[in-house]
Design an enzyme around this catalytic site. Structure first.
Site, PDB file in Angstrom:
ATOM      1  CD  GLU A 181       0.181  -3.570  -9.155  1.00 31.46           C
ATOM      2  OE1 GLU A 181       0.375  -4.545  -9.504  1.00 31.46           O
ATOM      3  OE2 GLU A 181      -0.301  -2.414  -9.559  1.00 31.46           O
ATOM      4  CD  GLU A 374       3.036   0.429 -11.130  1.00 26.21           C
ATOM      5  OE1 GLU A 374       1.932   0.026 -11.681  1.00 26.21           O
ATOM      6  OE2 GLU A 374       3.675  -0.274 -10.420  1.00 26.21           O
TER       7      GLU A 374
HETATM    8  C1  BG6 Z   1       1.041  -2.792 -12.407  1.00 31.58           C
HETATM    9  C2  BG6 Z   1       2.500  -3.217 -12.317  1.00 31.58           C
HETATM   10  O1  BG6 Z   1       0.387  -3.726 -12.094  1.00 31.58           O
HETATM   11  O2  BG6 Z   1       0.670  -2.403 -13.521  1.00 31.58           O
HETATM   12  C3  BG6 Z   1       3.342  -2.955 -13.510  1.00 31.58           C
HETATM   13  O3  BG6 Z   1       3.097  -2.852 -11.080  1.00 31.58           O
HETATM   14  C4  BG6 Z   1       2.820  -3.180 -14.740  1.00 31.58           C
HETATM   15  O4  BG6 Z   1       4.779  -3.661 -13.266  1.00 31.58           O
HETATM   16  C5  BG6 Z   1       1.458  -2.013 -14.587  1.00 31.58           C
HETATM   17  O5  BG6 Z   1       3.742  -2.646 -15.792  1.00 31.58           O
HETATM   18  C6  BG6 Z   1       0.733  -1.793 -15.912  1.00 31.58           C
HETATM   19  O6  BG6 Z   1       0.329  -3.093 -16.528  1.00 31.58           O
HETATM   20  P1  BG6 Z   1       0.678  -3.814 -17.712  1.00 31.58           P
HETATM   21  O7  BG6 Z   1      -0.010  -5.037 -17.717  1.00 31.58           O
HETATM   22  O8  BG6 Z   1      -0.071  -2.682 -18.685  1.00 31.58           O
HETATM   23  O9  BG6 Z   1       2.015  -3.633 -17.860  1.00 31.58           O
END
Ligand code: BG6
Length: 476
Positions: A181, A374
């Site tokens: 990211e 993701e």
């Molecule tokens: C992304 C990141 O922004 O979102 C992860 O690459 C992160 O590291 C994921 O865990 C989900 O966000 P959060 O804050 O719910 O863990």
């Protein structure tokens, strides 16, 4: 039609949110071990005083130090991933395990050996590793000594790290991602570029310089990967935050344009080899010197990525009307409430069609294969008396997003390589430090204060995802 044969189904985590063992086997103290303590840390991450205090004298609970102890339990977790039929598993290498101080003359053999065993275990079970080289983590020494990526000195240090891991894992890892990211640094420089910026007036200039340094390092990693691992593919990674105008008022549409072009500016460089024209004008007008040399321009132009990977959780809406005051949360940053969408418990607005819009937009823009690395729903789970977790809400979220992917492939002709659901085993939330913000198919017994056995168990979504993979996305 539909999901192509060989589509890469799997899951994703990051070293610092899962491994724990924060000082074991010679690992150096990393930014995530001291900077991002406790709950509610989004605010804390931009509070330089709090971060400096933590670096000097860490107090309280730092959830990443133990995380979910993946460092010792990876065999059990990988066995569970294999049971679901994973084809691919995305994780990151902790830079501070390999170079504990970031600038050491020699790598740490024990750190290298850990990832050898981890990748061997994946391959033994028929799972291909997809490796992020840098996921919001590096030796704290690099912050203290160089102010992180604000200094160009990090470029050769990262290049050495890249060459070290390519040489070591070249027979085991064929797909790589450079920086996680990369665009998040605009919002959270301490997390993304490990730089502490005390003077808010300097924030933008320093962040852009640091991002430029990362871009050069990313291009040098692409070069080294292509030279050292024949046939390997290396991609970039962006937090895709598709933005809607709140109304069709041209000012709202312009605001959306500004948001989106900024969001993708760094990815434009990684995928197209140069900064967009508006960016050059912008830095010139703001009198910002990002330190770009003619040699940097050549490196960026010659070493673009093979594919574009991204995270997708929600969409954002923007308005220029001061009367529109209902704010929404989002992945690190939010916008205004979109009245057509529902929100997660953490206020992220759920939008499966937004994923199709994003896929279409990114494919049109870059004309390179895409990889969703993701996606998922952060939600509180309840363990029933019989030990089961009936996470129908998570299944519903994932099902609708996978349908959107299918439409993008079948109807829009998008070249999508794969899908790794975020936090396939429950891990620590990056933005809040909570354990109760869970994404996994596998439940981990641990609470927000760090109590629990760390035992793993299968949620209802585990069995559902297994069927999805077995049917190559037909049985949803
Ligand atoms: C992304 C990141 O922004 O979102 C992860 O690459 C992160 O590291 C994921 O865990 C989900 O966000 P959060 O804050 O719910 O863990």
């Amino acid at each position: 039609m539909s999901f192509p044969k060989g589509f890469l189904w799997g899951g994703a985590i990051a070293a610092h949110q899962a491994e724990g063992a924060y000082l074991e086997d010679g690992k150096g103290v990393a930014t995530c071990d001291v900077m991002h303590g406790g709950k509610g840390r989004v605010a804390e991450m931009s509070d330089m005083k709090a971060i400096r205090a933590n670096i000097e004298n860490p107090q309280g609970y730092f959830p990443e130090r133990v995380a979910v102890d993946f460092y010792h339990r990876y065999k059990e977790d990988i066995a569970l991933f294999a049971e679901m039929g994973f084809k691919v598993f995305r994780t990151s290498i902790s830079w501070a395990r390999i170079f504990p101080n970031g600038d050491d003359a020699q790598p740490n053999e024990k750190g290298l050996a850990f990832y050898d065993s981890l990748f061997d275990e994946c391959l033994k079970r028929g799972i291909e590793p997809l490796v992020t080289m840098s996921h919001w983590e590096m030796s704290i020494n690099l912050t203290k000594k160089y102010n992180g990526w604000a200094s160009r000195e990090l470029i050769p240090l990262f290049e050495r790290y890249a060459k070290t891991i390519f040489a070591r894992y070249k027979d085991k890892v064929k797909r790589w991602l450079t920086f996680n990211e990369i665009n998040m640094s605009f919002h959270m420089p301490s997390l993304g570029v490990g730089a502490l910026i005390d003077d808010p007036a300097q924030k933008e200039a320093m962040t852009l310089r640091a991002c430029h340094n990362q871009l050069v390092a990313s291009a040098l990693a692409v070069k080294a990967c292509h030279e050292m691992i024949p046939g390997a593919k290396i991609g970039c990674m962006v937090a895709a935050m598709t933005t809607y105008p709140y109304t069709c008022r041209p000012e709202d549409v312009w605001e959306k344009t500004l948001m989106e072009r900024r969001n993708y500016a760094l990815t434009d460089v990684q995928a197209q080899g140069k900064y967009p024209a508006w960016f050059d004008r912008y830095v010139e007008k703001q009198n910002i010197d990002i330190g770009k040399t003619a040699d940097d321009e050549r490196i960026l132009r010659e070493h673009t990525v093979d594919f574009v990977s991204f995270s997708y959780y929600c969409t954002n809406a923007v308005s220029t009307d001061p009367a529109v005051t209902d704010k929404s949360q989002g992945n690190v940053f939010g916008g205004v409430q979109n009245p057509y969408l529902k929100s997660s418990e953490w206020g992220w607005q759920i939008d499966p069609l937004g994923l199709r819009i994003t896929l279409s937009f990114l494919y049109d823009r870059y004309q390179k294969p895409l990889f969703i690395v993701e996606n998922g729903l952060g939600a509180k789970d309840t363990v029933e008396a019989d030990g089961s977790v009936n996470d129908d809400y998570r299944i519903e979220y994932l099902r609708e997003h996978i349908k959107a992917m299918k439409a993008a492939i079948e109807e829009d002709g998008v070249d999508l390589m794969g899908y790794t659901a975020w936090g396939c085993v429950d891990i620590i939330s990056a933005s809040t430090g909570e354990m109760s913000k869970r994404y996994g198919f596998i439940y981990v017994d641990k609470d927000d204060e760090g109590n629990g056995t760390l035992n793993r168990s299968r949620k209802k979504s585990f069995f559902w995802y297994k069927d999805v993979i077995a049917s190559n996305g037909e049985k949803l």
